[in-house]
Design a protein around this motif. Structure first.
Motif, mmCIF file in Angstrom:
data_model
loop_
_atom_site.group_PDB
_atom_site.id
_atom_site.type_symbol
_atom_site.label_atom_id
_atom_site.label_comp_id
_atom_site.label_asym_id
_atom_site.label_seq_id
_atom_site.Cartn_x
_atom_site.Cartn_y
_atom_site.Cartn_z
ATOM 1 N N ASN A 191 -0.662 -4.367 6.582
ATOM 2 C CA ASN A 191 0.371 -3.575 7.257
ATOM 3 C C ASN A 191 -0.123 -2.163 7.579
ATOM 4 O O ASN A 191 0.147 -1.627 8.662
ATOM 5 C CB ASN A 191 1.629 -3.500 6.390
ATOM 6 C CG ASN A 191 2.515 -4.712 6.547
ATOM 7 O OD1 ASN A 191 3.139 -4.908 7.576
ATOM 8 N ND2 ASN A 191 2.566 -5.550 5.531
ATOM 9 N N ILE A 192 -0.845 -1.558 6.635
ATOM 10 C CA ILE A 192 -1.369 -0.208 6.874
ATOM 11 C C ILE A 192 -2.382 -0.226 8.008
ATOM 12 O O ILE A 192 -2.382 0.646 8.895
ATOM 13 C CB ILE A 192 -1.995 0.353 5.584
ATOM 14 C CG1 ILE A 192 -0.899 0.611 4.536
ATOM 15 C CG2 ILE A 192 -2.760 1.640 5.869
ATOM 16 C CD1 ILE A 192 -1.434 0.994 3.173
ATOM 17 N N ILE A 220 3.845 -8.880 -0.234
ATOM 18 C CA ILE A 220 3.660 -8.143 1.016
ATOM 19 C C ILE A 220 2.187 -7.781 1.176
ATOM 20 O O ILE A 220 1.533 -7.328 0.243
ATOM 21 C CB ILE A 220 4.527 -6.868 1.041
ATOM 22 C CG1 ILE A 220 6.016 -7.232 1.050
ATOM 23 C CG2 ILE A 220 4.204 -6.011 2.261
ATOM 24 C CD1 ILE A 220 6.939 -6.029 1.020
ATOM 25 N N ASP A 221 1.658 -7.990 2.351
ATOM 26 C CA ASP A 221 0.269 -7.647 2.656
ATOM 27 C C ASP A 221 0.203 -6.164 2.994
ATOM 28 O O ASP A 221 0.198 -5.763 4.166
ATOM 29 C CB ASP A 221 -0.213 -8.509 3.822
ATOM 30 C CG ASP A 221 -1.667 -8.247 4.186
ATOM 31 O OD1 ASP A 221 -2.352 -7.567 3.399
ATOM 32 O OD2 ASP A 221 -2.109 -8.715 5.258
ATOM 33 N N TRP A 222 0.129 -5.325 1.947
ATOM 34 C CA TRP A 222 0.193 -3.882 2.145
ATOM 35 C C TRP A 222 -1.006 -3.363 2.942
ATOM 36 O O TRP A 222 -0.849 -2.539 3.854
ATOM 37 C CB TRP A 222 0.270 -3.163 0.793
ATOM 38 C CG TRP A 222 1.534 -3.438 0.049
ATOM 39 C CD1 TRP A 222 1.697 -4.255 -1.029
ATOM 40 C CD2 TRP A 222 2.831 -2.900 0.337
ATOM 41 N NE1 TRP A 222 3.012 -4.264 -1.441
ATOM 42 C CE2 TRP A 222 3.729 -3.437 -0.617
ATOM 43 C CE3 TRP A 222 3.327 -2.022 1.302
ATOM 44 C CZ2 TRP A 222 5.081 -3.128 -0.631
ATOM 45 C CZ3 TRP A 222 4.682 -1.700 1.286
ATOM 46 C CH2 TRP A 222 5.539 -2.255 0.327
ATOM 47 N N ILE A 223 -2.196 -3.839 2.613
ATOM 48 C CA ILE A 223 -3.387 -3.368 3.315
ATOM 49 C C ILE A 223 -3.329 -3.770 4.795
ATOM 50 O O ILE A 223 -3.622 -2.967 5.688
ATOM 51 C CB ILE A 223 -4.660 -3.933 2.651
ATOM 52 C CG1 ILE A 223 -4.782 -3.385 1.227
ATOM 53 C CG2 ILE A 223 -5.894 -3.585 3.472
ATOM 54 C CD1 ILE A 223 -5.981 -3.930 0.470
ATOM 55 N N ARG A 276 10.351 -7.345 -7.480
ATOM 56 C CA ARG A 276 8.951 -7.043 -7.786
ATOM 57 C C ARG A 276 8.033 -8.161 -7.294
ATOM 58 O O ARG A 276 6.964 -7.903 -6.728
ATOM 59 C CB ARG A 276 8.783 -6.833 -9.286
ATOM 60 C CG ARG A 276 7.375 -6.423 -9.690
ATOM 61 C CD ARG A 276 7.311 -6.084 -11.166
ATOM 62 N NE ARG A 276 5.976 -5.653 -11.551
ATOM 63 C CZ ARG A 276 5.634 -5.257 -12.772
ATOM 64 N NH1 ARG A 276 6.569 -5.234 -13.735
ATOM 65 N NH2 ARG A 276 4.407 -4.886 -13.046
ATOM 66 N N THR A 280 -0.533 -0.953 11.429
ATOM 67 C CA THR A 280 0.350 0.150 11.808
ATOM 68 C C THR A 280 -0.453 1.353 12.279
ATOM 69 O O THR A 280 -0.184 1.934 13.346
ATOM 70 C CB THR A 280 1.253 0.541 10.636
ATOM 71 O OG1 THR A 280 2.042 -0.584 10.235
ATOM 72 C CG2 THR A 280 2.164 1.692 11.024
ATOM 73 N N LEU A 320 7.857 -7.917 -3.476
ATOM 74 C CA LEU A 320 7.014 -6.814 -3.037
ATOM 75 C C LEU A 320 5.540 -7.145 -3.226
ATOM 76 O O LEU A 320 4.682 -6.710 -2.454
ATOM 77 C CB LEU A 320 7.375 -5.531 -3.800
ATOM 78 C CG LEU A 320 8.737 -4.906 -3.486
ATOM 79 C CD1 LEU A 320 9.005 -3.724 -4.403
ATOM 80 C CD2 LEU A 320 8.805 -4.466 -2.027
ATOM 81 N N LEU A 378 8.263 -9.603 6.255
ATOM 82 C CA LEU A 378 9.457 -9.157 5.535
ATOM 83 C C LEU A 378 10.561 -10.206 5.603
ATOM 84 O O LEU A 378 11.282 -10.429 4.622
ATOM 85 C CB LEU A 378 9.949 -7.831 6.116
ATOM 86 C CG LEU A 378 9.029 -6.622 5.906
ATOM 87 C CD1 LEU A 378 9.553 -5.415 6.676
ATOM 88 C CD2 LEU A 378 8.912 -6.289 4.418
ATOM 89 N N ALA A 397 4.772 -6.584 10.775
ATOM 90 C CA ALA A 397 5.284 -6.655 9.414
ATOM 91 C C ALA A 397 6.649 -7.324 9.339
ATOM 92 O O ALA A 397 7.022 -7.864 8.290
ATOM 93 C CB ALA A 397 5.374 -5.248 8.816
#
Length: 577
Positions: free
Chosen positions: A221-222, A216-219, A210, A225, A213, A83, A79
């Motif tokens: 990263n989850i 960001i590739d939230w899925i 905003r 991680t 944010l 970032l 990540a």
């Protein structure tokens, strides 16, 4: 439109070059070296003081002191590149330094094992970001063909830290001051942060918080991680807390690897802003570089963690004296990194250095595997010199095959994944060695002696302080058990070295990039570049007969080098030269 002569153009170019490698540039390099010093010294100092820390906090599961740091560091690394792309290099580096400082302060103030382990996780998040951002920032400022020299400076930093770390950790531990291992990070982190704030003025991406944010590739990263955490937990428990065949190890291990596979599939198929673009692994040279990056730390960490175990157990040396014994590794590593980096910068080749590094490292580990309990200490001190040289060469050179086939716009993602592979390998290096040593000790230590200590990973660290007090022949029997166990580690590392050498055969000899990504760089240089562009365009639009006859050849060469398209307006219309 006014004309600008060649002298003005050359002056502008000179100004730009001076601005790129001026005082501000070298202060940025200094800030990176200071930041990296934090991570490097953490690696060697804490491991040497670990038995004292465990005894002081009355803990048992010592493995999580190292694993919590590695787990958090590994999980944050993929990540970190995204970032840095979204929020900018300076903000992300400052956030990493802040996390590292907060974690260090809590580690120093820890009153129990749970508090220390949690603080190490916070510290690891900061340390992972520091490692990744340092490489990314250098790639922003220095083209790949020149980067070997700057890798040498980073290698010198690592060499100094690995030389100081064991001595510092041993000295503080022997005097009951192990908490200062963490408190001393605070002023160093403050100096690094001050240098970053005052010097690291790289361009920052535009947009609201905003909007950033939303990129960001939230899925992704989850997924990465949670999968990395699952794998690290399995590796940490395997053979130490639970057997390799137990559900407690197999379930998180299988889920972790399946999760990593699905993460790569998701990144390639559905992610709008992937943190690990599939293009990073789409060519054999980059893939070879990533494999070499993974294999190198496994061997390095095994030496860092388990050669001190052998010296303290079989030679009865104190932590401080052990740190002195290991100076051969650290003092040879730094110069090797420098020589390797400079040779790549001069020759523009990276394959010969990597092949030499793998051969040296594999041969050195092979010789190390012959050491027995009664081997003279002089031989033990001398042999690791080759290990330091081999590791130094590989540390400096492995990312050249990673980056050479990729466009410079992929630097941040490529280097973040590079750091992820290296950090993930650190866990394997510690865990493989720990499992082998644990199994060998359980099998070879005398039964009447082994019954005095709890089973599990505590054997290796809880036995060492009392070995020198044992009567003969029990003392010799215990030392032989330790020597044989550590020797088995080196035998496995020979196989890892062979895999590294084989993976290096698949890389191609590619030219090194001569440019950097234009959207990053020092603030203010875009004004000079813009002025140069206007000057060149003006010369192209308003040539005189004299200029055409005397300057066209030089102008054409200069403009093609700068990659500008020059428009030539003729009676028949416009055409591109």
């Amino acid at each position: 439109m006014a004309k600008v002569d060649d002298r003005s153009l050359e002056q502008a170019t000179s100004v730009e070059e001076r601005k790129g490698k001026g005082l501000k540039f070298w202060l940025i390099i200094l800030s990176i070296c200071v930041s990296l010093f934090l991570s490097a010294i953490e690696l060697t100092a804490v491991s040497n003081a670990l038995p004292t820390i465990i005894a002081d906090l009355h803990g048992e599961e010592f493995v999580w002191i190292g694993s919590a740091y590695a787990l958090a560091s590994t999980a944050i690394l993929p990540a970190s590149g995204g970032l840095a792309e979204i929020f900018g290099r300076r903000s992300t580096m400052l956030s990493s330094l802040t996390l590292f400082a907060i974690g260090s302060a809590i580690c120093g103030a820890a009153r129990n094992m749970n508090m220390l382990i949690a603080a190490r996780a916070v510290q690891g998040m900061g340390g992972g970001g520091i490692l990744s951002l340092s490489s990314i920032i250098i790639s922003d400022l220095v083209p790949l063909e020149e980067r070997g020299v700057y890798n040498g400076l980073i290698g010198l930093t690592w060499g100094c830290a690995t030389a100081i770390g064991p001595l510092l950790g041993g000295a503080l531990a022997q005097n009951g001051l192990w908490r200062w291992l963490f408190y001393l990070n605070l002023p160093i982190a403050a100096i690094a942060a001050l240098l970053v704030v005052t010097c690291l003025h790289l361009r920052t991406p535009t947009g609201t918080v905003r909007e950033k944010l939303g990129r960001i590739d939230w899925i992704g990263n989850i997924l990465v991680t949670s999968s990395a955490v699952s794998c690290v937990i399995a590796l940490t428990w395997a053979g130490i807390r639970y057997p390799w065949s137990s559900p407690q190890v197999l379930v998180p291990f299988i889920l972790g690897f399946l999760g990593l596979g699905f993460f790569l599939f998701y990144e390639a198929r559905w992610a709008k802003h992937p943190i690990v673009p599939l293009s990073l692994l789409s060519n054999r040279t980059s893939l070879s570089g990533y494999l070499q990056t993974f294999f190198t730390p496994i061997i390095t960490l095994s030496v860092v963690y388990y050669l001190p175990v052998y010296i303290q157990a079989c030679k009865g040396h104190s932590p401080v004296k052990t740190g002195v014994d290991l100076l051969a590794v650290s003092l040879s590593l730094g110069p090797a990194v420098i020589v390797s980096g400079v040779s790549i910068a001069i020759t523009k080749f990276y394959r010969p250095q990597l092949w030499i590094g793998w051969v040296l490292l594999t041969v050195a580990i092979g010789v190390l595997s012959t050491i027995q309990a009664d081997t003279p200490i002089a031989q033990i001190i001398g042999l690791p010199i080759l290990i330091g040289v081999g590791c130094g060469i590989l540390m400096a050179a492995t990312y050249f095959p990673v980056l050479a086939p990729l466009p410079v716009s992929e630097n941040a993602h490529a280097l973040a994944f590079f750091a992820f592979c290296r950090s993930f390998a650190n866990v394997w290096g510690v865990t493989i060695g720990g499992t082998i040593l644990q199994n060998e000790l359980s099998r070879n230590l005398p039964a009447e002696f082994l019954s005095q200590f709890p089973g599990g990973a505590e054997i290796a660290f809880s036995v060492i302080p009392v070995i020198h007090t044992l009567p003969e022949p029990l003392k010799h029997q215990v030392q032989v058990a330790f020597a044989n166990g550590v020797s088995k580690i080196w035998l496995v590392m020979i196989a890892i070295g062979a895999l590294g050498l084989i993976s290096s055969l698949f890389m191609k000899a590619l030219p090194l990039h001569t440019e950097v990504d234009d959207k990053w760089g020092l603030e203010g240089t875009e004004d000079i570049k813009g002025a140069m562009s206007v000057q060149k365009f003006t010369i192209a639009l308003n040539p005189t007969e004299k200029e055409i006859s005397t300057q066209s050849q030089k102008r054409e060469s200069r403009l093609s080098t700068a990659r500008f398209s020059v428009v030539d307006f003729t009676a028949g219309g416009a055409r591109f030269i």
